[in-house]
Design a protein around this motif. Structure first.
Motif, PDB file in Angstrom:
ATOM      1  N   PHE A   1      29.865  34.311  41.417  1.00  8.42           N
ATOM      2  CA  PHE A   1      30.594  35.567  41.192  1.00  8.42           C
ATOM      3  C   PHE A   1      29.644  36.720  41.489  1.00  8.42           C
ATOM      4  CE2 PHE A   1      32.490  39.011  38.715  1.00  8.42           C
ATOM      5  CZ  PHE A   1      33.851  38.851  38.986  1.00  8.42           C
ATOM      6  N   SER A   2      29.994  37.554  42.455  1.00  8.08           N
ATOM      7  CA  SER A   2      29.112  38.647  42.858  1.00  8.08           C
ATOM      8  C   SER A   2      29.488  39.938  42.136  1.00  8.08           C
ATOM      9  CB  SER A   2      29.194  38.855  44.372  1.00  8.08           C
ATOM     10  OG  SER A   2      30.402  39.514  44.720  1.00  8.08           O
ATOM     11  N   THR A   3      28.606  40.915  42.223  1.00  6.58           N
ATOM     12  CA  THR A   3      28.906  42.222  41.635  1.00  6.58           C
ATOM     13  C   THR A   3      30.083  42.878  42.357  1.00  6.58           C
ATOM     14  OG1 THR A   3      27.165  43.130  43.076  1.00  6.58           O
ATOM     15  CG2 THR A   3      26.569  42.667  40.792  1.00  6.58           C
ATOM     16  N   GLU A   4      30.340  42.477  43.601  1.00  4.00           N
ATOM     17  CA  GLU A   4      31.471  43.032  44.358  1.00  4.00           C
ATOM     18  C   GLU A   4      32.796  42.361  43.993  1.00  4.00           C
ATOM     19  OE1 GLU A   4      28.586  42.045  45.861  1.00  4.00           O
ATOM     20  OE2 GLU A   4      27.786  44.077  46.097  1.00  4.00           O
ATOM     21  N   ASN A   5      32.741  41.185  43.359  1.00  2.34           N
ATOM     22  CA  ASN A   5      33.973  40.457  43.046  1.00  2.34           C
ATOM     23  C   ASN A   5      34.827  41.140  41.982  1.00  2.34           C
ATOM     24  OD1 ASN A   5      32.509  37.154  43.542  1.00  2.34           O
ATOM     25  ND2 ASN A   5      33.631  38.459  44.976  1.00  2.34           N
ATOM     26  N   TRP A   6      34.268  42.152  41.308  1.00  2.00           N
ATOM     27  CA  TRP A   6      35.076  42.887  40.324  1.00  2.00           C
ATOM     28  C   TRP A   6      36.214  43.653  40.995  1.00  2.00           C
ATOM     29  CZ3 TRP A   6      34.491  41.514  35.503  1.00  2.00           C
ATOM     30  CH2 TRP A   6      33.247  41.033  35.064  1.00  2.00           C
ATOM     31  N   LYS A   7      36.162  43.796  42.323  1.00  2.00           N
ATOM     32  CA  LYS A   7      37.225  44.505  43.040  1.00  2.00           C
ATOM     33  C   LYS A   7      38.477  43.640  43.205  1.00  2.00           C
ATOM     34  CE  LYS A   7      33.614  46.787  45.787  1.00  2.00           C
ATOM     35  NZ  LYS A   7      33.016  46.909  47.151  1.00  2.00           N
ATOM     36  N   ARG A   8      38.388  42.374  42.853  1.00  2.00           N
ATOM     37  CA  ARG A   8      39.511  41.462  43.059  1.00  2.00           C
ATOM     38  C   ARG A   8      40.594  41.674  42.008  1.00  2.00           C
ATOM     39  NH1 ARG A   8      36.983  35.637  45.048  1.00  2.00           N
ATOM     40  NH2 ARG A   8      35.760  36.486  46.776  1.00  2.00           N
ATOM     41  N   ASP A   9      41.699  40.969  42.207  1.00  2.00           N
ATOM     42  CA  ASP A   9      42.839  41.041  41.304  1.00  2.00           C
ATOM     43  C   ASP A   9      42.432  40.621  39.888  1.00  2.00           C
ATOM     44  OD1 ASP A   9      45.240  39.142  40.101  1.00  2.00           O
ATOM     45  OD2 ASP A   9      45.974  41.010  41.008  1.00  2.00           O
ATOM     46  N   ASP A  10      42.975  41.309  38.876  1.00  8.70           N
ATOM     47  CA  ASP A  10      42.601  41.030  37.490  1.00  8.70           C
ATOM     48  C   ASP A  10      42.875  39.587  37.097  1.00  8.70           C
ATOM     49  OD1 ASP A  10      41.754  43.611  37.173  1.00  8.70           O
ATOM     50  OD2 ASP A  10      43.540  44.310  36.099  1.00  8.70           O
ATOM     51  N   GLU A  11      43.985  39.021  37.606  1.00  3.70           N
ATOM     52  CA  GLU A  11      44.318  37.638  37.254  1.00  3.70           C
ATOM     53  C   GLU A  11      43.294  36.675  37.821  1.00  3.70           C
ATOM     54  OE1 GLU A  11      48.068  34.483  37.398  1.00  3.70           O
ATOM     55  OE2 GLU A  11      48.147  36.355  38.537  1.00  3.70           O
ATOM     56  N   GLU A  12      42.841  36.939  39.059  1.00  2.00           N
ATOM     57  CA  GLU A  12      41.843  36.067  39.675  1.00  2.00           C
ATOM     58  C   GLU A  12      40.519  36.169  38.925  1.00  2.00           C
ATOM     59  OE1 GLU A  12      39.711  35.201  44.010  1.00  2.00           O
ATOM     60  OE2 GLU A  12      41.294  36.719  43.821  1.00  2.00           O
ATOM     61  N   ILE A  13      40.105  37.394  38.582  1.00  2.00           N
ATOM     62  CA  ILE A  13      38.860  37.577  37.826  1.00  2.00           C
ATOM     63  C   ILE A  13      38.960  36.892  36.471  1.00  2.00           C
ATOM     64  CG2 ILE A  13      37.393  39.283  36.673  1.00  2.00           C
ATOM     65  CD1 ILE A  13      38.072  41.222  38.948  1.00  2.00           C
TER      66      ILE A  13
END
Length: 585
Positions: free
Chosen positions: A399-411
């Motif tokens: 999980f990268s620091t950029e992955n926070w941009k993904r959909d809330d359900e996926e996170i």
């Protein structure tokens, strides 16, 4: 819950009696935890105290005391393998380790410190004093944290509050030293740092003579005030389970009451340990018992499972060949075995960008987060394959620091899966050291706490080192390293004109992580995506079209086989490399 064995019951009852007699405050705190956990707490506390008693026994010379502590540790090491002991205190500790599946190998350094204490201790400054105190206390407190986790109650201590946790323990240690000052001075021990004594000229001599003077009075006032500030840490229990918060808050209240007694003791401090009055203690404990009882009544606490052997639980650092065997990885369903790679051609460190989970799911008409769920099996496969082929370091980009941009359900699904994996921990019986690389910011507290616990419980394992990058960013890592270097330059500890690559490497968040030899990315993408830029400077790059859920250990073996066919020149001409490297088969 200790079973029907009379010897075992007697051992736990002895630990309970010792705790109640030697430290009533500690006993009262243990009474605030669920009843099923109390025997284990008595065993841990009594074992720590028994070692201290051996080191402090002034009827014997220092060498003999140190030898007795060493014999106690060696006996425990043997008994942990057999599951029993003729010594009742060690019997209770061994049973606790087996029953709760505690890995108490992390207590080895703390026990060794006690062995060294038999020769006496002196501290020039607060830094050396803190290192000693934390080395003694932290491992034992961490065992209690692991115990609660095994019972299904995670002790939530955020990594960004680690300094609060450690400072609280500094306050515990200083309060204990001030309370036991009379006994320590009688034995010729002065466990206060010279840096503090120097602020009150003559106080060291006055303490050794047990002479109450303006210097000693000023010193005691200063130290009790410092200890009071250290044990008053409101952030420590913020967000914590109310039962655990009650225990720690009450512990802080009792410590402050103890410091009040130290302050009021005056010259009698040199002759007997001061104690709070019964009324003061009762006033603090009565409401705490009610709050704790209510909190635990609303909590389902797991009872200890049936006793199982802990073949991986040892205290001493034996040669690898002499250590008890861990479970072997399950074989691949096809029966395929790893290729035989010559040692001099094996990569030391393979890093993997596990790409393609979401696209794999979308191709099958599934939500993206289902790809992450399926991808867990591939991650286990890589661990199994790394162990089978003999890889020393495997790093997975989860999980990268950029992955926070993904959909809330996926996170949310990714973080929930992380929590589940850390709690269930299917790698426990494998020779795998687990590490986490990343930032605590924005991560759930329970995930952070479980990661830290797994790191601690596996830190002495010497097989595969598995590093999982969670909330990690390569540029962020380099920025933090630059910040650490800037602090050293500003403090005058480092000349900016003399900063070398070695200095940079030593200030990385994971300074002991080796350079990456092979960087493998799945998912048909050919970029490194901000992953370990410092460590991959000379890495061989290997890209495959398979989505991550489609891979298994055989793909790792293929990647390593491909690595052996690469020419590793590091800037040297090809002819030089050919003349110095062994020929490829």
């Amino acid at each position: 819950m200790v079973g029907d064995d009379p010897a075992l019951q007697a051992a736990y009852l002895l630990c309970r009696a010792r705790t109640k007699q030697q430290d009533p405050a500690e006993y009262a705190l243990i009474q605030l935890v669920p009843a099923v956990l109390r025997p284990a707490c008595w065993a841990l506390w009594t074992a720590a105290n028994a070692l201290d008693d051996l080191a402090d026994d002034r009827t014997a010379e220092s060498e003999e005391r140190a030898a007795r502590v060493g014999e106690w540790i060696s006996a425990l090491d043997h008994e942990l393998a057999t599951g029993t002991s003729t010594d009742p205190i060690r019997l209770a500790l061994v049973d606790t380790a087996w029953r709760w599946r505690l890995d108490i190998s992390q207590l080895h350094n703390a026990m060794t410190l006690v062995q060294h204490d038999a020769h006496g201790r002196q501290f020039t400054d607060w830094s050396s004093w803190r290192a000693w105190g934390r080395g003694n206390l932290l491992p034992w407190f961490d065992q209690v944290r692991d115990l609660f986790d095994r019972a299904g109650v995670a002790v939530t201590l955020r990594l960004d509050r680690q300094d609060v946790y450690e400072q609280f323990l500094d306050g515990v240690r200083l309060t204990d030293i001030l309370t036991d000052l009379s006994a320590d001075l009688a034995q010729g021990d002065l466990l206060l740092p010279g840096q503090s004594l120097d602020q009150f000229p003559g106080s060291a001599d006055d303490l050794e003579q047990r002479r109450w003077s303006p210097s000693t009075a000023g010193l005691i006032t200063d130290l009790t005030g410092l200890a009071r500030r250290w044990v008053t840490q409101p952030a420590l229990t913020r967000g914590m389970h109310p039962g655990l918060a009650t225990v720690l808050d009450t512990m802080a209240d009792l410590l402050r009451a103890q410091l009040d007694a130290v302050s009021a003791a005056g010259p009698t401090l040199f002759h007997a340990p001061p104690r709070p009055s019964f009324v003061t203690t009762a006033r603090l404990l009565a409401p705490a018992r009610a709050r704790a009882a209510l909190a635990w009544s609303l909590t389902e606490v797991t009872v200890p499972p049936p006793r199982r052997p802990r073949h991986d639980t040892v205290l001493t650092q034996r040669p690898r060949a002499q250590r008890p065997a861990f479970r072997s990885p399950p074989p691949h369903p096809s029966g395929e075995r790893p290729p035989q790679i010559p040692v001099d051609q094996m990569p030391t460190h393979v890093a993997v960008i596990m790409d393609g989970n979401g696209r794999w799911a979308q191709q099958r008409g599934l939500p993206r987060h289902e790809g992450h769920r399926t991808g867990r099996s591939a991650a286990y496969e890589m661990v199994y394959g790394a162990l089978e082929i003999g890889l020393r370091h495997l790093t997975l980009y989860a999980f990268s620091t950029e992955n926070w941009k993904r959909d809330d359900e996926e996170i949310g699904t990714i973080l929930a899966l992380l929590h589940q994996e850390l709690r269930e921990y299917p790698l426990e019986d494998l020779d795998v050291r687990v590490r986490w690389h990343g930032r605590p910011d924005r991560l759930p507290q329970d995930v952070i706490d479980l990661m830290r616990m797994r790191e601690s419980s596996t830190r002495d394992r010497s097989g595969l080192t598995l590093t999982t990058c969670i909330n990690y960013g390569g540029r962020d890592e380099i920025t933090r390293t630059a910040t650490a270097l800037a602090r050293r330059v500003r403090s005058g500890q480092l000349d900016p004109d003399l900063i070398s690559e070695t200095d940079v490497a030593q200030h990385l968040p994971q300074p002991d992580m080796p350079d990456v030899d092979l960087l493998w990315r799945t998912g048909n993408e050919q970029r490194i995506s901000n992953f370990l830029p410092w460590h991959t400077a000379y890495a061989e790059l290997y890209f495959t079209a398979d989505y991550w859920p489609e891979t298994d250990r055989r793909h790792l073996w293929q990647a390593i086989s491909e690595y052996t066919r690469r020419q590793r020149r590091h800037g040297a001409p090809l002819t030089a490399v050919v003349s110095h490297e062994p020929q490829q088969p």
